[in-house]
Design a protein around this motif. Structure first.
Motif, PDB file in Angstrom:
ATOM      1  N   ASP A 114      20.389   3.633   1.198  1.00 15.27           N
ATOM      2  CA  ASP A 114      19.118   2.942   0.944  1.00 15.27           C
ATOM      3  C   ASP A 114      18.750   3.044  -0.527  1.00 15.27           C
ATOM      4  OD1 ASP A 114      18.801   2.439   3.651  1.00 15.27           O
ATOM      5  OD2 ASP A 114      17.348   4.050   3.971  1.00 15.27           O
ATOM      6  N   ARG A 115      18.084   2.029  -1.015  1.00 14.09           N
ATOM      7  CA  ARG A 115      17.325   2.152  -2.263  1.00 14.09           C
ATOM      8  C   ARG A 115      15.989   2.704  -1.804  1.00 14.09           C
ATOM      9  NH1 ARG A 115      17.693   1.436  -7.433  1.00 14.09           N
ATOM     10  NH2 ARG A 115      15.910   0.728  -8.660  1.00 14.09           N
ATOM     11  N   TYR A 116      15.578   3.848  -2.342  1.00 21.85           N
ATOM     12  CA  TYR A 116      14.538   4.674  -1.751  1.00 21.85           C
ATOM     13  C   TYR A 116      13.555   5.114  -2.827  1.00 21.85           C
ATOM     14  CZ  TYR A 116      12.803   8.822   0.828  1.00 21.85           C
ATOM     15  OH  TYR A 116      12.036   9.767   1.460  1.00 21.85           O
ATOM     16  N   ALA A 117      12.266   5.148  -2.454  1.00 24.31           N
ATOM     17  CA  ALA A 117      11.215   5.601  -3.365  1.00 24.31           C
ATOM     18  C   ALA A 117      10.134   6.289  -2.542  1.00 24.31           C
ATOM     19  CB  ALA A 117      10.621   4.418  -4.119  1.00 24.31           C
ATOM     20  N   VAL A 118       9.290   7.069  -3.202  1.00 18.80           N
ATOM     21  CA  VAL A 118       8.170   7.731  -2.543  1.00 18.80           C
ATOM     22  C   VAL A 118       6.925   7.560  -3.405  1.00 18.80           C
ATOM     23  CG1 VAL A 118       7.253   9.907  -1.635  1.00 18.80           C
ATOM     24  CG2 VAL A 118       9.717   9.445  -1.503  1.00 18.80           C
ATOM     25  N   ILE A 119       5.799   7.228  -2.745  1.00 20.07           N
ATOM     26  CA  ILE A 119       4.499   7.151  -3.417  1.00 20.07           C
ATOM     27  C   ILE A 119       3.498   8.010  -2.653  1.00 20.07           C
ATOM     28  CG2 ILE A 119       4.902   4.852  -4.394  1.00 20.07           C
ATOM     29  CD1 ILE A 119       2.441   4.741  -1.753  1.00 20.07           C
ATOM     30  N   ARG A 120       2.447   8.420  -3.353  1.00 18.26           N
ATOM     31  CA  ARG A 120       1.297   9.056  -2.714  1.00 18.26           C
ATOM     32  C   ARG A 120       0.159   8.052  -2.820  1.00 18.26           C
ATOM     33  NH1 ARG A 120       0.245  14.155  -1.248  1.00 18.26           N
ATOM     34  NH2 ARG A 120       1.955  14.947  -2.503  1.00 18.26           N
ATOM     35  N   ASP A 121      -0.384   7.649  -1.677  1.00 22.78           N
ATOM     36  CA  ASP A 121      -1.455   6.653  -1.702  1.00 22.78           C
ATOM     37  C   ASP A 121      -2.757   7.299  -2.180  1.00 22.78           C
ATOM     38  OD1 ASP A 121      -2.869   7.738   0.530  1.00 22.78           O
ATOM     39  OD2 ASP A 121      -1.860   6.394   1.939  1.00 22.78           O
ATOM     40  N   PRO A 122      -3.757   6.494  -2.515  1.00 26.32           N
ATOM     41  CA  PRO A 122      -5.005   7.060  -3.041  1.00 26.32           C
ATOM     42  C   PRO A 122      -5.717   8.015  -2.077  1.00 26.32           C
ATOM     43  CG  PRO A 122      -4.908   4.717  -3.521  1.00 26.32           C
ATOM     44  CD  PRO A 122      -3.763   5.033  -2.595  1.00 26.32           C
ATOM     45  N   MET A 123      -5.367   7.968  -0.793  1.00 26.76           N
ATOM     46  CA  MET A 123      -5.967   8.871   0.187  1.00 26.76           C
ATOM     47  C   MET A 123      -5.184  10.173   0.316  1.00 26.76           C
ATOM     48  SD  MET A 123      -7.061   5.742   0.468  1.00 26.76           S
ATOM     49  CE  MET A 123      -5.493   4.989   0.841  1.00 26.76           C
ATOM     50  N   GLY A 124      -4.047  10.292  -0.363  1.00 21.96           N
ATOM     51  CA  GLY A 124      -3.251  11.510  -0.339  1.00 21.96           C
ATOM     52  C   GLY A 124      -2.045  11.472   0.577  1.00 21.96           C
ATOM     53  N   HIS A 125      -1.840  10.386   1.305  1.00 25.13           N
ATOM     54  CA  HIS A 125      -0.695  10.287   2.218  1.00 25.13           C
ATOM     55  C   HIS A 125       0.568   9.908   1.447  1.00 25.13           C
ATOM     56  CE1 HIS A 125      -3.145  10.637   5.805  1.00 25.13           C
ATOM     57  NE2 HIS A 125      -4.003   9.796   5.250  1.00 25.13           N
ATOM     58  N   LEU A 126       1.684  10.510   1.857  1.00 25.69           N
ATOM     59  CA  LEU A 126       2.979  10.175   1.284  1.00 25.69           C
ATOM     60  C   LEU A 126       3.611   9.029   2.069  1.00 25.69           C
ATOM     61  CD1 LEU A 126       4.489  13.719   0.664  1.00 25.69           C
ATOM     62  CD2 LEU A 126       3.650  12.108  -1.053  1.00 25.69           C
ATOM     63  N   TRP A 127       4.208   8.105   1.346  1.00 22.35           N
ATOM     64  CA  TRP A 127       4.944   6.979   1.932  1.00 22.35           C
ATOM     65  C   TRP A 127       6.321   6.945   1.294  1.00 22.35           C
ATOM     66  CZ3 TRP A 127       3.074   3.085   5.284  1.00 22.35           C
ATOM     67  CH2 TRP A 127       1.718   3.191   5.601  1.00 22.35           C
ATOM     68  N   SER A 128       7.363   6.919   2.116  1.00 21.23           N
ATOM     69  CA  SER A 128       8.695   6.641   1.603  1.00 21.23           C
ATOM     70  C   SER A 128       8.971   5.172   1.873  1.00 21.23           C
ATOM     71  CB  SER A 128       9.748   7.546   2.243  1.00 21.23           C
ATOM     72  OG  SER A 128       9.718   7.480   3.649  1.00 21.23           O
ATOM     73  N   LEU A 129       9.515   4.520   0.877  1.00 21.32           N
ATOM     74  CA  LEU A 129       9.805   3.089   0.938  1.00 21.32           C
ATOM     75  C   LEU A 129      11.308   2.920   0.765  1.00 21.32           C
ATOM     76  CD1 LEU A 129       7.053   2.064  -1.651  1.00 21.32           C
ATOM     77  CD2 LEU A 129       6.823   2.123   0.846  1.00 21.32           C
ATOM     78  N   ALA A 130      11.908   2.020   1.532  1.00 25.18           N
ATOM     79  CA  ALA A 130      13.353   1.881   1.449  1.00 25.18           C
ATOM     80  C   ALA A 130      13.795   0.448   1.719  1.00 25.18           C
ATOM     81  CB  ALA A 130      14.040   2.813   2.447  1.00 25.18           C
ATOM     82  N   THR A 131      14.886   0.086   1.063  1.00 25.55           N
ATOM     83  CA  THR A 131      15.605  -1.149   1.336  1.00 25.55           C
ATOM     84  C   THR A 131      17.063  -0.755   1.551  1.00 25.55           C
ATOM     85  OG1 THR A 131      14.141  -2.444  -0.094  1.00 25.55           O
ATOM     86  CG2 THR A 131      16.300  -3.403   0.421  1.00 25.55           C
ATOM     87  N   GLN A 132      17.629  -1.160   2.672  1.00 18.62           N
ATOM     88  CA  GLN A 132      19.029  -0.827   2.939  1.00 18.62           C
ATOM     89  C   GLN A 132      19.917  -1.644   2.011  1.00 18.62           C
ATOM     90  OE1 GLN A 132      20.847  -1.932   6.746  1.00 18.62           O
ATOM     91  NE2 GLN A 132      21.732   0.113   6.819  1.00 18.62           N
ATOM     92  N   VAL A 133      20.813  -0.960   1.307  1.00 20.26           N
ATOM     93  CA  VAL A 133      21.739  -1.644   0.413  1.00 20.26           C
ATOM     94  C   VAL A 133      23.185  -1.476   0.852  1.00 20.26           C
ATOM     95  CG1 VAL A 133      20.219  -1.596  -1.598  1.00 20.26           C
ATOM     96  CG2 VAL A 133      21.790   0.303  -1.216  1.00 20.26           C
TER      97      VAL A 133
END
Length: 157
Positions: A114-133
């Motif tokens: 996967d092409r993969y990234a992680v963000i923390r939203d303004p409320m403090g929750h972590l989100w991992s984002l991915a696109t299968q490559v």
């Protein structure tokens, strides 16, 4: 008529935010969420909302006393990372940052395909984002995982 099983086919995360309305606005802007339901408590706080993000449901509520569901900003930690597969991880990562998220891990291609990234939203929750490559077989995944482990520094005891 659709059944609950059709709408909630599997586990459905419910998250708390110090400001659920702001969270909903962020998820709409960053991830294109559709708000399906919003119910308010007598004091105006959001006691139930349902969002549809990439065909998956997310329930977002304001914090209420008396139960253990707290916003990560109040706990100064989070025990859950929400994972979202998207068509273009780079575009969604940038859109989330523009909407107010903080970068945790910039997009990169990872050993699991996967092409993969992680963000923390303004409320403090972590989100991992991915696109299968790269679609891997279980055996191919295991080979790459073993190779990756060999590149990691030893962990202290």
């Amino acid at each position: 008529m659709t059944s609950i099983g059709d709408e909630f086919a599997g586990p459905t995360p419910q998250i708390a935010a110090a400001d659920a309305a702001a969270a909903i606005a962020f998820y709409r802007e960053a991830f294109g969420a559709d708000e399906l339901v919003r119910n308010h408590a007598p004091d105006g706080r959001i006691m139930h909302s349902e969002l549809l993000i990439c065909d998956g449901r997310l329930l977002v509520v304001d914090e209420f006393g008396g139960d253990d569901l707290r916003a990560p900003t109040g706990a100064n930690a989070t025990t859950v990372r929400l994972h979202l597969y998207v068509a273009d991880v780079d575009a969604v990562f940038e859109r989330a940052l523009a909407a107010g998220a903080n970068p945790v891990r910039a997009p990169a291609v990872e050993f699991w395909g996967d092409r993969y990234a992680v963000i923390r939203d303004p409320m403090g929750h972590l989100w991992s984002l991915a696109t299968q490559v790269d679609e891997l077989s279980p055996g191919g995944h295991n080979l790459r995982a073993r190779a990756w482990v060999m590149t990691q520094p030893p962990t202290p005891d």
